[in-house]
Design a protein around this motif. Structure first.
Motif, PDB file in Angstrom:
ATOM      1  N   PRO A 167       0.803  -1.224   0.000  1.00  0.00           N
ATOM      2  CA  PRO A 167       0.000   0.000   0.000  1.00  0.00           C
ATOM      3  C   PRO A 167       0.837   1.277   0.000  1.00  0.00           C
ATOM      4  O   PRO A 167       0.277   2.374   0.099  1.00  0.00           O
ATOM      5  N   LEU A 168       2.163   1.143  -0.121  1.00  0.00           N
ATOM      6  CA  LEU A 168       3.020   2.325  -0.089  1.00  0.00           C
ATOM      7  C   LEU A 168       2.656   3.283  -1.212  1.00  0.00           C
ATOM      8  O   LEU A 168       2.668   2.923  -2.391  1.00  0.00           O
ATOM      9  N   ALA A 169       2.330   4.510  -0.850  1.00  0.00           N
ATOM     10  CA  ALA A 169       1.955   5.526  -1.834  1.00  0.00           C
ATOM     11  C   ALA A 169       3.093   6.498  -2.098  1.00  0.00           C
ATOM     12  O   ALA A 169       3.203   7.049  -3.198  1.00  0.00           O
ATOM     13  N   GLN A 170       3.948   6.714  -1.100  1.00  0.00           N
ATOM     14  CA  GLN A 170       5.037   7.670  -1.283  1.00  0.00           C
ATOM     15  C   GLN A 170       6.087   7.474  -0.198  1.00  0.00           C
ATOM     16  O   GLN A 170       5.771   7.210   0.962  1.00  0.00           O
ATOM     17  N   ALA A 171       7.345   7.591  -0.613  1.00  0.00           N
ATOM     18  CA  ALA A 171       8.468   7.576   0.323  1.00  0.00           C
ATOM     19  C   ALA A 171       9.340   8.772   0.006  1.00  0.00           C
ATOM     20  O   ALA A 171       9.555   9.108  -1.163  1.00  0.00           O
ATOM     21  N   LEU A 172       9.812   9.436   1.043  1.00  0.00           N
ATOM     22  CA  LEU A 172      10.720  10.562   0.815  1.00  0.00           C
ATOM     23  C   LEU A 172      11.746  10.637   1.937  1.00  0.00           C
ATOM     24  O   LEU A 172      11.509  10.181   3.054  1.00  0.00           O
ATOM     25  N   VAL A 173      12.866  11.221   1.618  1.00  0.00           N
ATOM     26  CA  VAL A 173      13.917  11.491   2.591  1.00  0.00           C
ATOM     27  C   VAL A 173      14.444  12.891   2.307  1.00  0.00           C
ATOM     28  O   VAL A 173      14.567  13.299   1.150  1.00  0.00           O
ATOM     29  N   GLN A 174      14.714  13.631   3.365  1.00  0.00           N
ATOM     30  CA  GLN A 174      15.121  15.024   3.199  1.00  0.00           C
ATOM     31  C   GLN A 174      16.275  15.361   4.131  1.00  0.00           C
ATOM     32  O   GLN A 174      16.339  14.902   5.272  1.00  0.00           O
ATOM     33  N   VAL A 175      17.182  16.172   3.618  1.00  0.00           N
ATOM     34  CA  VAL A 175      18.258  16.716   4.421  1.00  0.00           C
ATOM     35  C   VAL A 175      18.166  18.238   4.363  1.00  0.00           C
ATOM     36  O   VAL A 175      17.900  18.817   3.308  1.00  0.00           O
ATOM     37  N   ARG A 176      18.315  18.877   5.510  1.00  0.00           N
ATOM     38  CA  ARG A 176      18.317  20.339   5.575  1.00  0.00           C
ATOM     39  C   ARG A 176      19.681  20.823   6.020  1.00  0.00           C
ATOM     40  O   ARG A 176      20.349  20.171   6.831  1.00  0.00           O
TER      41      ARG A 176
END
Length: 291
Positions: free
Chosen positions: A33-42
């Motif tokens: 059911p995965l709709a979206q994956a994200l990873v972020q660096v600030r």
């Protein structure tokens, strides 16, 4: 079981930072059911990333995987304690491909996101490491201020079965809205919860951040509901959503290998929580197979 590298040695980790769970055996889902994956660096503001001249060498090194690039202005409100609010605008660059992968680079952050083309964590982590390496080389980023990842699952109910969600997920997540307190003749249209957690880190993070934070959103939403994301998602039907965000927010060196490994630890928390969330009927519905 999660493997962690330290001083050149591979250590096996039995416990997680936030959840009272053990890392699950490897598994896959036939109907994930995965709709979206994200990873972020600030990172601290780098003014020259606003210019086409500065983004060009980054685009050149990413163009084989993300051949298209657009730019847009992002506008945000800056709230203050006084009567006035400020409005800030930032130019961000969006690199993408035909498979739904997106890399968004701004003057203070970089985000990698994907939807249904998600192939597995190893592929996702390798792509993230590539973005980090290119930013370190071309933008000369010295410090990371925040590292976070989010996985969003959307489980649509089969036509004519409004209570499928009640059987797929653990009762701790479905709550009283799925209990017998509601008459059979009644139906639930919306039931959302959001839980904020913070935890002291173990030895893998104690030198980096004073705590690890998590935000878990779960519940039922009607068709046409807008869910924030990159890009935003609109549900097609009555759906159960489970969104897990984990992040560390503390200054640390912009070390590509270290950030890549930290991402692996944060992902393991989300993975263990999702695996726990499924009931036996949920495992069958999503086609779970242990490897």
């Amino acid at each position: 079981m999660l493997k962690w590298k330290a001083n050149g040695k591979i250590l096996r980790v039995k416990e997680l930072n936030v959840f009272n769970l053990s890392p699950p055996p490897r598994y896959r889902l036939a109907r994930a059911p995965l709709a979206q994956a994200l990873v972020q660096v600030r990172f601290p503001f780098i003014a020259r990333l606003q210019s086409a001249e500065a983004i060009a060498p980054i685009q050149d090194r990413l163009k084989d995987r993300y051949p298209y690039m657009n730019h847009r202005q992002e506008i945000s409100l800056q709230m203050s304690s006084g009567p006035q609010t400020g409005v800030s605008s930032e130019l961000v660059w969006e690199l993408s491909n035909d498979d739904g992968w997106i890399v968004v680079i701004g003057s203070g952050s970089a985000t990698l996101a994907v939807g249904s083309s998600y192939f597995g964590f190893d592929d996702f982590a390798e792509r993230f490491q590539q973005v980090l390496s290119i930013l370190a080389d071309e933008a000369k980023i010295a410090r990371c201020d925040r590292l976070g990842t989010r996985y969003l699952s959307i489980a649509e109910n089969p036509p004519g079965k409004d209570n499928g969600w009640q059987k797929w997920f653990q009762p701790e997540l479905t709550g009283w809205a799925s209990s017998k307190i509601i008459k059979n003749s009644a139906s639930c249209d919306l039931a959302m919860s959001q839980v904020h957690l913070r935890s002291e880190p173990d030895w893998r993070f104690s030198a980096i951040a004073p705590e690890i934070r998590a935000i878990v959103q779960h519940g039922l939403v009607p068709a046409g509901s807008g869910i924030p994301g990159l890009p935003p998602i609109t549900t097609n039907s009555l759906s159960y959503i489970l969104g897990s965000d984990l992040y560390v927010e503390s200054p640390q060196p912009f070390d590509v290998i270290s950030l890549h490994e930290q991402f692996g630890v944060l992902h393991s928390e989300i993975d263990a929580f999702f695996r726990w969330s499924l009931t036996k009927l949920g495992e069958e519905h999503f086609g779970l197979e242990e490897l």
